[in-house]
Design a protein around this motif. Structure first.
Motif, PDB file in Angstrom:
ATOM      1  N   VAL A 247     -20.628 -21.681  27.181  1.00  0.00           N
ATOM      2  CA  VAL A 247     -19.649 -20.701  26.689  1.00  0.00           C
ATOM      3  C   VAL A 247     -20.151 -20.030  25.422  1.00  0.00           C
ATOM      4  CG1 VAL A 247     -17.348 -20.435  25.680  1.00  0.00           C
ATOM      5  CG2 VAL A 247     -17.648 -21.815  27.746  1.00  0.00           C
ATOM      6  N   ASN A 248     -20.702 -20.819  24.486  1.00  0.00           N
ATOM      7  CA  ASN A 248     -21.234 -20.253  23.243  1.00  0.00           C
ATOM      8  C   ASN A 248     -22.383 -19.290  23.516  1.00  0.00           C
ATOM      9  OD1 ASN A 248     -19.461 -21.539  21.486  1.00  0.00           O
ATOM     10  ND2 ASN A 248     -20.756 -23.343  21.259  1.00  0.00           N
ATOM     11  N   GLY A 249     -23.232 -19.647  24.499  1.00  0.00           N
ATOM     12  CA  GLY A 249     -24.345 -18.771  24.866  1.00  0.00           C
ATOM     13  C   GLY A 249     -23.855 -17.445  25.414  1.00  0.00           C
ATOM     14  N   TYR A 250     -22.904 -17.508  26.331  1.00  0.00           N
ATOM     15  CA  TYR A 250     -22.340 -16.276  26.898  1.00  0.00           C
ATOM     16  C   TYR A 250     -21.606 -15.472  25.834  1.00  0.00           C
ATOM     17  CZ  TYR A 250     -23.315 -18.094  31.589  1.00  0.00           C
ATOM     18  OH  TYR A 250     -23.934 -18.567  32.716  1.00  0.00           O
ATOM     19  N   ASN A 251     -20.922 -16.153  24.955  1.00  0.00           N
ATOM     20  CA  ASN A 251     -20.204 -15.505  23.867  1.00  0.00           C
ATOM     21  C   ASN A 251     -21.171 -14.725  22.984  1.00  0.00           C
ATOM     22  OD1 ASN A 251     -18.422 -14.753  21.854  1.00  0.00           O
ATOM     23  ND2 ASN A 251     -18.144 -16.810  21.034  1.00  0.00           N
ATOM     24  N   LYS A 252     -22.268 -15.367  22.629  1.00  0.00           N
ATOM     25  CA  LYS A 252     -23.254 -14.710  21.761  1.00  0.00           C
ATOM     26  C   LYS A 252     -23.873 -13.497  22.435  1.00  0.00           C
ATOM     27  CE  LYS A 252     -27.059 -15.686  18.638  1.00  0.00           C
ATOM     28  NZ  LYS A 252     -27.877 -16.727  17.989  1.00  0.00           N
ATOM     29  N   ALA A 253     -24.051 -13.577  23.763  1.00  0.00           N
ATOM     30  CA  ALA A 253     -24.664 -12.473  24.511  1.00  0.00           C
ATOM     31  C   ALA A 253     -23.642 -11.415  24.917  1.00  0.00           C
ATOM     32  CB  ALA A 253     -25.359 -13.021  25.753  1.00  0.00           C
ATOM     33  N   GLY A 254     -22.360 -11.656  24.609  1.00  0.00           N
ATOM     34  CA  GLY A 254     -21.330 -10.685  24.958  1.00  0.00           C
ATOM     35  C   GLY A 254     -20.971 -10.672  26.431  1.00  0.00           C
ATOM     36  N   LEU A 255     -21.278 -11.761  27.144  1.00  0.00           N
ATOM     37  CA  LEU A 255     -21.012 -11.840  28.591  1.00  0.00           C
ATOM     38  C   LEU A 255     -19.702 -12.598  28.825  1.00  0.00           C
ATOM     39  CD1 LEU A 255     -24.644 -12.697  29.731  1.00  0.00           C
ATOM     40  CD2 LEU A 255     -23.498 -10.480  29.866  1.00  0.00           C
ATOM     41  N   LEU A 256     -18.602 -11.956  28.430  1.00  0.00           N
ATOM     42  CA  LEU A 256     -17.309 -12.610  28.500  1.00  0.00           C
ATOM     43  C   LEU A 256     -16.884 -12.902  29.936  1.00  0.00           C
ATOM     44  CD1 LEU A 256     -15.260 -13.512  26.375  1.00  0.00           C
ATOM     45  CD2 LEU A 256     -13.988 -11.412  26.790  1.00  0.00           C
ATOM     46  N   ASN A 279     -11.741 -24.768  22.137  1.00  0.00           N
ATOM     47  CA  ASN A 279     -11.947 -23.956  20.941  1.00  0.00           C
ATOM     48  C   ASN A 279     -13.064 -22.940  21.145  1.00  0.00           C
ATOM     49  OD1 ASN A 279      -9.906 -25.239  19.567  1.00  0.00           O
ATOM     50  ND2 ASN A 279     -11.239 -26.565  18.361  1.00  0.00           N
ATOM     51  N   CYS A 280     -14.123 -23.368  21.851  1.00  0.00           N
ATOM     52  CA  CYS A 280     -15.225 -22.449  22.168  1.00  0.00           C
ATOM     53  C   CYS A 280     -14.733 -21.293  23.030  1.00  0.00           C
ATOM     54  CB  CYS A 280     -16.348 -23.187  22.913  1.00  0.00           C
ATOM     55  SG  CYS A 280     -17.301 -24.319  21.918  1.00  0.00           S
ATOM     56  N   VAL A 281     -13.942 -21.614  24.049  1.00  0.00           N
ATOM     57  CA  VAL A 281     -13.424 -20.595  24.969  1.00  0.00           C
ATOM     58  C   VAL A 281     -12.473 -19.650  24.233  1.00  0.00           C
ATOM     59  CG1 VAL A 281     -12.040 -20.207  27.041  1.00  0.00           C
ATOM     60  CG2 VAL A 281     -13.684 -22.089  26.982  1.00  0.00           C
ATOM     61  N   ILE A 282     -11.542 -20.213  23.467  1.00  0.00           N
ATOM     62  CA  ILE A 282     -10.581 -19.388  22.725  1.00  0.00           C
ATOM     63  C   ILE A 282     -11.305 -18.484  21.735  1.00  0.00           C
ATOM     64  CG2 ILE A 282      -8.768 -19.523  20.945  1.00  0.00           C
ATOM     65  CD1 ILE A 282      -7.671 -21.966  22.535  1.00  0.00           C
ATOM     66  N   ASN A 283     -12.327 -19.005  21.083  1.00  0.00           N
ATOM     67  CA  ASN A 283     -13.109 -18.209  20.130  1.00  0.00           C
ATOM     68  C   ASN A 283     -13.805 -17.048  20.840  1.00  0.00           C
ATOM     69  OD1 ASN A 283     -14.484 -17.729  17.489  1.00  0.00           O
ATOM     70  ND2 ASN A 283     -16.290 -18.259  18.693  1.00  0.00           N
ATOM     71  N   ALA A 284     -14.328 -17.313  22.052  1.00  0.00           N
ATOM     72  CA  ALA A 284     -15.018 -16.267  22.808  1.00  0.00           C
ATOM     73  C   ALA A 284     -14.077 -15.115  23.131  1.00  0.00           C
ATOM     74  CB  ALA A 284     -15.606 -16.854  24.087  1.00  0.00           C
ATOM     75  N   TYR A 285     -12.891 -15.422  23.640  1.00  0.00           N
ATOM     76  CA  TYR A 285     -11.933 -14.369  23.989  1.00  0.00           C
ATOM     77  C   TYR A 285     -11.359 -13.705  22.741  1.00  0.00           C
ATOM     78  CZ  TYR A 285     -12.143 -15.579  28.915  1.00  0.00           C
ATOM     79  OH  TYR A 285     -12.587 -15.779  30.190  1.00  0.00           O
ATOM     80  N   ALA A 286     -11.159 -14.478  21.685  1.00  0.00           N
ATOM     81  CA  ALA A 286     -10.651 -13.902  20.439  1.00  0.00           C
ATOM     82  C   ALA A 286     -11.633 -12.889  19.862  1.00  0.00           C
ATOM     83  CB  ALA A 286     -10.383 -15.011  19.427  1.00  0.00           C
ATOM     84  N   LYS A 287     -12.909 -13.221  19.959  1.00  0.00           N
ATOM     85  CA  LYS A 287     -13.955 -12.357  19.407  1.00  0.00           C
ATOM     86  C   LYS A 287     -13.971 -10.996  20.077  1.00  0.00           C
ATOM     87  CE  LYS A 287     -18.999 -12.218  18.791  1.00  0.00           C
ATOM     88  NZ  LYS A 287     -20.272 -12.954  19.038  1.00  0.00           N
ATOM     89  N   PHE A 288     -13.715 -10.965  21.380  1.00  0.00           N
ATOM     90  CA  PHE A 288     -13.800  -9.707  22.117  1.00  0.00           C
ATOM     91  C   PHE A 288     -12.425  -9.127  22.480  1.00  0.00           C
ATOM     92  CE2 PHE A 288     -17.936 -11.679  22.828  1.00  0.00           C
ATOM     93  CZ  PHE A 288     -18.785 -10.625  22.539  1.00  0.00           C
ATOM     94  N   GLY A 289     -11.381  -9.622  21.816  1.00  0.00           N
ATOM     95  CA  GLY A 289     -10.072  -9.022  21.988  1.00  0.00           C
ATOM     96  C   GLY A 289      -9.333  -9.411  23.252  1.00  0.00           C
TER      97      GLY A 289
END
Length: 353
Positions: A247-256, A279-289
């Protein structure tokens, strides 16, 4: 001993007094457990006073294990200034500094980043004819150098230990892979895996987690996914840390869009998801709205009996504030107050720590 591990020295003291009140005679092991209870809680003076008390108690002379616990406490607290006097006391009592104690001192200095002192401690061990380095010595040394990005020294000592007759284990290779990953030396990671395969070392879930995390942090999604597939092909079962790294990897690459796929994958396994994963998942979606999905993840988290923590709520409140959803942020903060009995702090002051 358990009270000491739980950092409850006062309760350990009370229990020791109960033992005495029942006219039970303390043994060396009981006293040593009390030394640890004080030492691991940072009460070194009390720990040392307990050792002195042992010396005055018949049949309870402190032994090598007692001093190894005391030195380990000093190392974890980074009170290396206390160790020389403890070693002198051991010598006075006719006790030898064994391999465990040498390793404790070496590892403690390494963890503290005191690499010159670590090498001096290793030299003392090598000069001691009664002790020889083992795999724990090796792993402590290469971890310290690898963790500080000093790859050349790490590789040199890896070879030196082999010349001393110390053979690596899977943990050794995990340490090296993580060090190469931090140094962004991709080809070295591959070479370690080839060596492991050639010498019949099977990668563990820890090995694959380290590799997946490394390539995810580098933004190399293709490699990250390749090793995730290889992990499953080789029959190594992913755990929550594996999925969190993906999830963190996809988050960093913007691959939501790929994050949702990871969640679906976890639903088809018996892996028990934990708070850090959500928390990783919630952070990913929070980051990209992705506010709606972020809220769905909080609900799913609760359905799976996974308790949200301060990181969960802080991340969501930040997302609400970033999108001008002040009312939603206020309501969530009120929920935290109801659940935990305390506020995270004024909504406008929630930071990104």
């Amino acid at each position: 001993m358990m009270l000491g591990k739980c950092r409850q020295p006062a309760a350990a003291t009370a229990l020791f007094k109960v033992l005495l009140s029942e006219r039970l005679k303390p043994t060396v092991d009981v006293y040593t457990a009390l030394v640890g209870a004080y030492g691991y809680s940072g009460l070194l003076d009390e720990a040392l006073a307990t050792v002195d008390q042992m010396k005055g108690t018949a049949g309870c002379k402190p032994d090598e294990y007692t001093f190894s616990v005391l030195i380990n406490c000093c190392s974890k607290l980074r009170r290396f200034d206390r160790i020389p006097a403890i070693l002198d006391e051991m010598s006075y009592l006719g006790l030898q500094c064994n391999t465990v104690i040498h390793n404790t001192i070496i590892d403690g200095h390494g963890k503290a980043g005191m690499l010159e002192e670590m090498e001096n401690a290793l030299s003392n061990m090598l000069e001691d004819e009664n002790n020889v380095p083992d795999i724990y010595t090796m792993n402590s040394i290469i971890w310290a150098y690898g963790n500080h990005g000093r790859i050349n020294e790490m590789e040199r000592w890896y070879s030196e230990f082999q010349l001393m007759g110390v053979e690596p284990d899977t943990q050794t290779f995990n340490i090296m892979v993580k060090s190469y990953g931090k140094a962004k030396m991709h080809e070295k990671i591959t070479s370690v895996l080839k060596y492991m395969k050639k010498h019949f070392f099977s990668p563990t879930v820890v090995t694959f987690n380290i590799i997946i995390e490394c390539f995810g942090q580098m933004g190399n999604i293709e490699k990250m996914e390749y090793y995730f597939r290889l992990m499953k092909i080789q029959g190594v079962k992913p755990n929550p840390i594996t999925y969190c790294s993906l999830v963190n990897g996809y988050n960093k690459a913007g691959l939501l869009n790929k994050v949702r796929g990871i969640i679906r994958q976890t639903e088809n396994t018996d892996v028990v998801l934990d708070t850090p994963f959500f928390n990783c998942v919630i952070n990913a979606y929070a980051k990209f709205g992705g506010i709606k999905i972020m809220e769905e993840m909080l609900q799913l988290m609760k359905e799976k009996k996974c308790k949200p923590d301060k990181v969960t709520y802080t991340t969501m409140i930040q997302a609400y504030n970033a999108h001008g959803m002040d009312e939603a942020a206020k309501l969530l903060n009120m929920e935290v107050e109801r659940v935990d009995g305390k506020l995270l702090g004024p909504v406008s002051e929630v930071d990104n720590k």
